[in-house]
Design an enzyme around this catalytic site. Structure first.
Site, PDB file in Angstrom:
ATOM      1  N   HIS A 183     -31.584  -7.233 -20.909  1.00 11.04           N
ATOM      2  CA  HIS A 183     -32.653  -6.628 -21.706  1.00 11.04           C
ATOM      3  C   HIS A 183     -32.661  -7.481 -23.115  1.00 11.04           C
ATOM      4  CE1 HIS A 183     -35.681  -3.201 -24.695  1.00 11.04           C
ATOM      5  NE2 HIS A 183     -36.035  -3.814 -23.381  1.00 11.04           N
ATOM      6  N   TYR A 212     -47.893   4.459 -17.282  1.00 13.48           N
ATOM      7  CA  TYR A 212     -47.553   3.937 -18.266  1.00 13.48           C
ATOM      8  C   TYR A 212     -46.381   2.359 -17.883  1.00 13.48           C
ATOM      9  CZ  TYR A 212     -44.703   2.361 -22.157  1.00 13.48           C
ATOM     10  OH  TYR A 212     -44.163   1.394 -23.284  1.00 13.48           O
ATOM     11  N   ARG A 235     -50.400  -0.908 -26.780  1.00 13.68           N
ATOM     12  CA  ARG A 235     -49.335  -2.244 -26.311  1.00 13.68           C
ATOM     13  C   ARG A 235     -50.764  -3.433 -26.077  1.00 13.68           C
ATOM     14  NH1 ARG A 235     -43.111  -2.751 -25.382  1.00 13.68           N
ATOM     15  NH2 ARG A 235     -42.606  -0.771 -26.080  1.00 13.68           N
ATOM     16  N   LYS A 289     -38.494  -2.799 -16.126  1.00 12.07           N
ATOM     17  CA  LYS A 289     -37.069  -2.120 -16.718  1.00 12.07           C
ATOM     18  C   LYS A 289     -36.250  -1.204 -15.308  1.00 12.07           C
ATOM     19  CE  LYS A 289     -37.720  -3.094 -20.331  1.00 12.07           C
ATOM     20  NZ  LYS A 289     -38.773  -3.052 -20.988  1.00 12.07           N
ATOM     21  N   GLY A 305     -43.049   0.396 -18.164  1.00  8.15           N
ATOM     22  CA  GLY A 305     -41.962   1.016 -17.982  1.00  8.15           C
ATOM     23  C   GLY A 305     -41.570   1.935 -16.953  1.00  8.15           C
ATOM     24  N   THR A 351     -40.027  -9.563 -28.741  1.00  5.90           N
ATOM     25  CA  THR A 351     -41.292  -9.997 -28.957  1.00  5.90           C
ATOM     26  C   THR A 351     -41.538 -10.869 -30.061  1.00  5.90           C
ATOM     27  OG1 THR A 351     -42.207  -8.400 -27.248  1.00  5.90           O
ATOM     28  CG2 THR A 351     -43.830 -10.160 -28.158  1.00  5.90           C
ATOM     29  N   ARG A 403     -41.836   5.073 -21.722  1.00  2.08           N
ATOM     30  CA  ARG A 403     -40.869   5.549 -20.933  1.00  2.08           C
ATOM     31  C   ARG A 403     -40.372   7.274 -21.186  1.00  2.08           C
ATOM     32  NH1 ARG A 403     -36.793   3.477 -21.717  1.00  2.08           N
ATOM     33  NH2 ARG A 403     -37.116   1.923 -23.708  1.00  2.08           N
ATOM     34  N   ASP A 459     -38.420 -10.230 -23.200  1.00  2.00           N
ATOM     35  CA  ASP A 459     -37.704  -8.888 -23.058  1.00  2.00           C
ATOM     36  C   ASP A 459     -37.000  -8.813 -22.297  1.00  2.00           C
ATOM     37  OD1 ASP A 459     -38.481  -6.054 -23.482  1.00  2.00           O
ATOM     38  OD2 ASP A 459     -38.896  -5.734 -20.946  1.00  2.00           O
ATOM     39  N   GLY A 479     -41.178 -14.204 -39.534  1.00  4.54           N
ATOM     40  CA  GLY A 479     -41.244 -15.618 -39.873  1.00  4.54           C
ATOM     41  C   GLY A 479     -39.965 -16.045 -41.006  1.00  4.54           C
ATOM     42  N   SER A 519     -35.911  -1.480 -27.347  1.00  2.00           N
ATOM     43  CA  SER A 519     -37.147  -1.394 -27.242  1.00  2.00           C
ATOM     44  C   SER A 519     -37.805  -1.132 -29.198  1.00  2.00           C
ATOM     45  CB  SER A 519     -37.927  -0.011 -26.374  1.00  2.00           C
ATOM     46  OG  SER A 519     -36.810   0.486 -25.301  1.00  2.00           O
ATOM     47  N   ALA A 520     -38.710  -1.895 -28.346  1.00  3.43           N
ATOM     48  CA  ALA A 520     -39.872  -2.117 -29.975  1.00  3.43           C
ATOM     49  C   ALA A 520     -38.528  -2.311 -31.107  1.00  3.43           C
ATOM     50  CB  ALA A 520     -40.089  -0.121 -30.384  1.00  3.43           C
ATOM     51  N   CYS A 521     -37.862  -2.777 -30.811  1.00  3.89           N
ATOM     52  CA  CYS A 521     -36.892  -2.812 -32.228  1.00  3.89           C
ATOM     53  C   CYS A 521     -37.467  -4.849 -32.818  1.00  3.89           C
ATOM     54  CB  CYS A 521     -35.443  -3.187 -32.218  1.00  3.89           C
ATOM     55  SG  CYS A 521     -34.549  -1.517 -32.265  1.00  3.89           S
TER      56      CYS A 521
HETATM   57  P1  GTP Z   1     -40.044  -3.556 -26.510  1.00  2.00           P
HETATM   58  O1  GTP Z   1     -41.630  -4.381 -25.883  1.00  2.00           O
HETATM   59  O2  GTP Z   1     -39.843  -2.167 -26.377  1.00  2.00           O
HETATM   60  O3  GTP Z   1     -38.868  -4.232 -26.115  1.00  2.00           O
HETATM   61  O4  GTP Z   1     -39.824  -4.222 -28.321  1.00  2.00           O
HETATM   62  P2  GTP Z   1     -39.428  -5.413 -28.606  1.00  2.00           P
HETATM   63  O5  GTP Z   1     -38.046  -5.171 -29.527  1.00  2.00           O
HETATM   64  O6  GTP Z   1     -40.010  -6.926 -27.999  1.00  2.00           O
HETATM   65  O7  GTP Z   1     -40.355  -5.024 -30.328  1.00  2.00           O
HETATM   66  P3  GTP Z   1     -41.354  -5.588 -30.853  1.00  2.00           P
HETATM   67  O8  GTP Z   1     -41.278  -7.308 -31.345  1.00  2.00           O
HETATM   68  O9  GTP Z   1     -42.776  -5.170 -30.760  1.00  2.00           O
HETATM   69  O10 GTP Z   1     -41.439  -5.327 -32.009  1.00  2.00           O
HETATM   70  C1  GTP Z   1     -41.357  -4.296 -32.671  1.00  2.00           C
HETATM   71  C2  GTP Z   1     -41.650  -3.492 -34.046  1.00  2.00           C
HETATM   72  O11 GTP Z   1     -40.574  -3.468 -34.768  1.00  2.00           O
HETATM   73  C3  GTP Z   1     -43.154  -3.954 -34.441  1.00  2.00           C
HETATM   74  O12 GTP Z   1     -44.070  -3.344 -35.020  1.00  2.00           O
HETATM   75  C4  GTP Z   1     -42.727  -5.003 -35.263  1.00  2.00           C
HETATM   76  O13 GTP Z   1     -43.474  -5.023 -35.994  1.00  2.00           O
HETATM   77  C5  GTP Z   1     -41.837  -4.456 -36.055  1.00  2.00           C
HETATM   78  N1  GTP Z   1     -40.820  -5.566 -36.154  1.00  2.00           N
HETATM   79  C6  GTP Z   1     -40.374  -7.168 -34.867  1.00  2.00           C
HETATM   80  N2  GTP Z   1     -39.802  -7.901 -36.441  1.00  2.00           N
HETATM   81  C7  GTP Z   1     -39.727  -7.207 -37.866  1.00  2.00           C
HETATM   82  C8  GTP Z   1     -38.638  -7.883 -38.816  1.00  2.00           C
HETATM   83  O14 GTP Z   1     -38.028  -8.703 -38.631  1.00  2.00           O
HETATM   84  N3  GTP Z   1     -39.319  -7.283 -39.316  1.00  2.00           N
HETATM   85  C9  GTP Z   1     -39.465  -5.711 -39.366  1.00  2.00           C
HETATM   86  N4  GTP Z   1     -39.109  -5.056 -40.895  1.00  2.00           N
HETATM   87  N5  GTP Z   1     -40.417  -5.048 -38.144  1.00  2.00           N
HETATM   88  C10 GTP Z   1     -40.008  -6.114 -37.149  1.00  2.00           C
HETATM   89  C1  SPV Z   2     -39.594  -1.085 -23.599  1.00  6.20           C
HETATM   90  O1  SPV Z   2     -39.580  -0.083 -23.704  1.00  6.20           O
HETATM   91  O2  SPV Z   2     -38.342  -1.966 -23.624  1.00  6.20           O
HETATM   92  C2  SPV Z   2     -40.585  -2.232 -23.078  1.00  6.20           C
HETATM   93  C3  SPV Z   2     -41.755  -1.544 -23.050  1.00  6.20           C
HETATM   94  O3  SPV Z   2     -40.143  -3.040 -23.121  1.00  6.20           O
HETATM   95  S1  SPV Z   2     -41.248  -1.093 -21.042  1.00  6.20           S
HETATM   96  O4  SPV Z   2     -42.226  -2.088 -20.123  1.00  6.20           O
HETATM   97  O5  SPV Z   2     -42.341   0.264 -21.060  1.00  6.20           O
HETATM   98  O6  SPV Z   2     -40.361  -0.513 -20.777  1.00  6.20           O
HETATM   99 MN    MN Z   3     -38.378  -3.661 -23.370  1.00  9.67          MN
END
Ligand code: GTP
Ligand code: SPV
Ligand code: MN
Length: 584
Positions: free
Chosen positions: A224, A195, A364, A204, A197, A251, A67, A273, A489, A246-248
């Site tokens: 979110h 891309y 992704r 989004k 988002g 999922t 994004r 999400d 887990g 995002s990416a925290c």
């Molecule tokens: P968006 O789709 O961008 O909104 O992201 P999201 O919040 O769904 O993030 P996602 O679960 O895809 O995780 C993003 C990254 O964080 C990945 O590389 C995971 O492996 C890592 N991650 C997720 N959960 C954990 C955790 O509990 N501990 C650690 N160290 N890393 C984690």
């Molecule tokens: C995010 O960036 O929070 C995502 C991927 O979940 S996107 O669909 O690009 O927003």
């Molecule tokens: Mn997201």
């Protein structure tokens, strides 16, 4: 007579001037035609048909991998309605500027009309959107991510109750890339990016930026957030929504294989999400997942971290910007096995370790939600699931403990408003820089964030049985720079404590920031974690929080008089609680 849908499509076609116009029906045959079109385009390749049936690898333009928040605008009539955290353009100016880029953008191309439903087909909370696009990748992705085609046409009929979105790849030049939202008109225009988002306008753009505006007008919530059900011994399921940037980890938390399964704790996925929530007749806030698929981060995903999704990804999945093995199977960093010889990187080049990461850090997968072994039997319930807890969280090397509980709703809203997190590869720009990201909505709130805090505060008064509000941090680091908590887990141990607190149990200790688990509060049997690590994970450091109070004060200051008094009040109360601790 043309329906409102047809009238708008004709208008969009008059602007973008495609050679052909195709209304999508959402059928399997149509999906296969889109895939064939993608393969013909050359940026998409077929993966191993035996081991990954019906799976493709799409390689995006290397400058179009995430994004682009600096190119994303809220075009409200009044600049103050977008607020200090959004980019703003005058709606007339935006129509002029972006309209010029869309003018004739589809010459020589096909305009696909994609009607879609966000949410279960028969849910009263669901809504219809219509995206027109010149990208077969977007059409294929929308078919996985939403209920698309005929079902949406049937729900819409001759009604004008849909959110239109005009998307064109344009020339994919970031200099001519804009994602603009017209909140008063409830309209989206996007040009210059393919891309996720930026281009899947249901995600989004509609489900958060436009829907957040609708939600405030109509007393519901668009967040979110993942939605999960935590099953406890005896089979009762308690639903929770969690907002992480995002990416925290949304999922991964929503799809986790519980480390406490033998004790009867299991996680069911409703969404990974997004959450749309309305107050139900039972007094609970009820959540639906507007989506039908997962657009998840590949790197870091493996059999150890997320076996559920690894199982789901073996068929009917579109991978974007991952690497490919000589057997034409997908590969990425953290998948759990070494890169094989002959690996092709995400750019389609022969890879060796001198070339850096083989998969893009924001690579992704797009997979139907129903393929997950953890999918909740309630995931398509029209009435949604009743939410008992909200969990905020971010990536923070310091400051935020593993978990804490807010004192009450108003304090919980403040906890969400105070959120901060290290930036990730999900958006272009620096990675690892801590920024304030209230409720994980910084890039997604379609109006002034001060008013958004006000909406949260107002909802607390309207919900008869409001969720309890918590904060978590899986990403605290020790002196050696390593994560202190194993995550994935094992996070179920934290969910279990949250459940116990919701039920009025669970050992806790009061601190200035809220309730933190007492030393014996967390179920840690079977987990190897040192006493020092645990102490550090749960520590509330006055020095760290002092700094955070200063930083957040500056952030809240941006909103001026528009900031609700309750947020200022909670900020002062937190500062006072720390003063008492320090001087005691
Ligand atoms: P968006 O789709 O961008 O909104 O992201 P999201 O919040 O769904 O993030 P996602 O679960 O895809 O995780 C993003 C990254 O964080 C990945 O590389 C995971 O492996 C890592 N991650 C997720 N959960 C954990 C955790 O509990 N501990 C650690 N160290 N890393 C984690
Ligand atoms: C995010 O960036 O929070 C995502 C991927 O979940 S996107 O669909 O690009 O927003
Ligand atoms: Mn997201």
């Amino acid at each position: 007579m043309a329906t409102p849908l047809e009238s708008w499509v004709n208008e969009a076609a008059a602007l973008a001037k495609p050679d052909r116009l195709v209304y999508c029906d959402g059928s399997e045959a149509e999906y296969q035609r889109m895939v064939a079109e993608m393969l013909r385009g050359g940026e998409t390749v077929q993966l191993n048909k035996k081991t990954y049936p019906n799976c493709q690898l799409h390689r995006s333009s290397p400058n179009d991998v995430a994004r682009t928040e600096h190119l994303t605008f809220i075009c409200s009539r009044d600049k103050d309605d977008a607020g200090p955290t959004n980019n703003w353009m005058d709606p007339g100016a935006a129509k002029h500027k972006v309209g010029a880029l869309l003018d004739g953008a589809m010459r020589g191309r096909t305009m696909y009309v994609v009607p879609y439903i966000l949410g279960p087909v028969d849910s009263p909370i669901s809504k219809v959107g219509v995206e027109v696009t010149d990208s077969p990748y977007v059409v294929a992705s929308m078919r996985i991510m939403s209920r698309m085609g005929k079902v949406a046409m049937e729900r819409l009929g001759a009604s004008s109750d849909f959110v239109p979105g005009l998307h064109s790849l344009g020339d994919l030049d970031p200099m001519r890339r804009y994602i603009v939202h017209f909140p008063e008109e409830k309209l989206i225009w996007s040009v210059g990016s393919g891309y996720g988002g930026n281009a899947l306008l249901g995600k989004k753009c509609f489900a958060l930026r436009i829907a957040s505006v609708m939600a405030r007008e109509q007393s519901w919530m668009a967040e979110h957030m993942l939605i999960l059900g935590l099953e406890s011994p005896g089979g009762k399921v308690t639903y929770m929504g969690a907002a992480f940037p995002s990416a925290c980890g949304k999922t991964n938390l929503a799809m986790m294989v519980s480390a406490l399964e033998s004790q009867g704790y299991r996680v069911w996925t409703v969404g990974d999400d997004l959450a749309w929530m309305k107050i139900g007749d039972d007094g609970y806030l009820h959540a639906i997942n507007p989506e039908a698929g997962f657009f998840g981060v590949a790197p870091g995903t493996g059999m150890k971290t997320n076996p559920n999704v690894m199982g789901a990804l073996r068929k009917n999945t579109v991978f974007t910007n991952v690497a490919m093995t000589p057997e034409r199977e997908p590969w990425w960093e953290g998948i759990g096995f070494e890169p094989p010889a002959g690996l092709i990187n995400w750019k389609g080049e022969k890879w060796d370790s001198s070339k850096g990461a083989a998969a893009h850090p924001n690579a992704r997968y797009t997979v139907p939600a129903a393929q997950s072994p953890s999918i909740s039997p309630k995931w398509e319930a029209p009435e949604g699931v009743p939410i008992s807890a909200f969990i905020f969280g971010g990536r923070r090397a310091r400051v935020a403990p593993l978990v804490y509980e807010s004192f009450d709703w108003q304090h919980g809203v403040f906890v969400g408003a105070m959120m901060a997190s290290e930036t990730t590869a999900a958006a272009t720009g620096d990675v690892g820089v801590t920024r304030r990201d209230p409720m994980a909505m910084l890039p997604f709130c379609g109006y002034n964030m001060a008013d958004y805090f006000g909406h949260w505060l107002a909802m607390g008064k309207k919900i008869p049985k409001p969720p309890k509000i918590f904060h978590v941090n899986w990403f605290r680091r020790g002196a050696d720079g390593k994560f202190l908590w194993p995550g994935f887990g094992e996070n179920v141990r934290v969910l279990k404590w949250i459940l116990e607190r919701v039920e009025g149990r669970g050992a806790a200790q009061e601190t200035p920031i809220g309730y933190v688990p007492a030393k014996n509060g967390l179920t840690l049997d079977g987990l190897k974690i040192s006493d020092e690590a645990l102490t550090e994970l749960l520590r509330v450091s006055p020095e760290d929080w002092e700094l955070d109070l200063g930083d957040s004060k500056q952030f809240f200051g941006k909103f001026g008089e528009r900031l609700p008094g309750e947020i200022r009040e909670e900020h002062e109360k937190l500062a006072r609680r720390f003063q008492r601790v320090v001087t005691a």
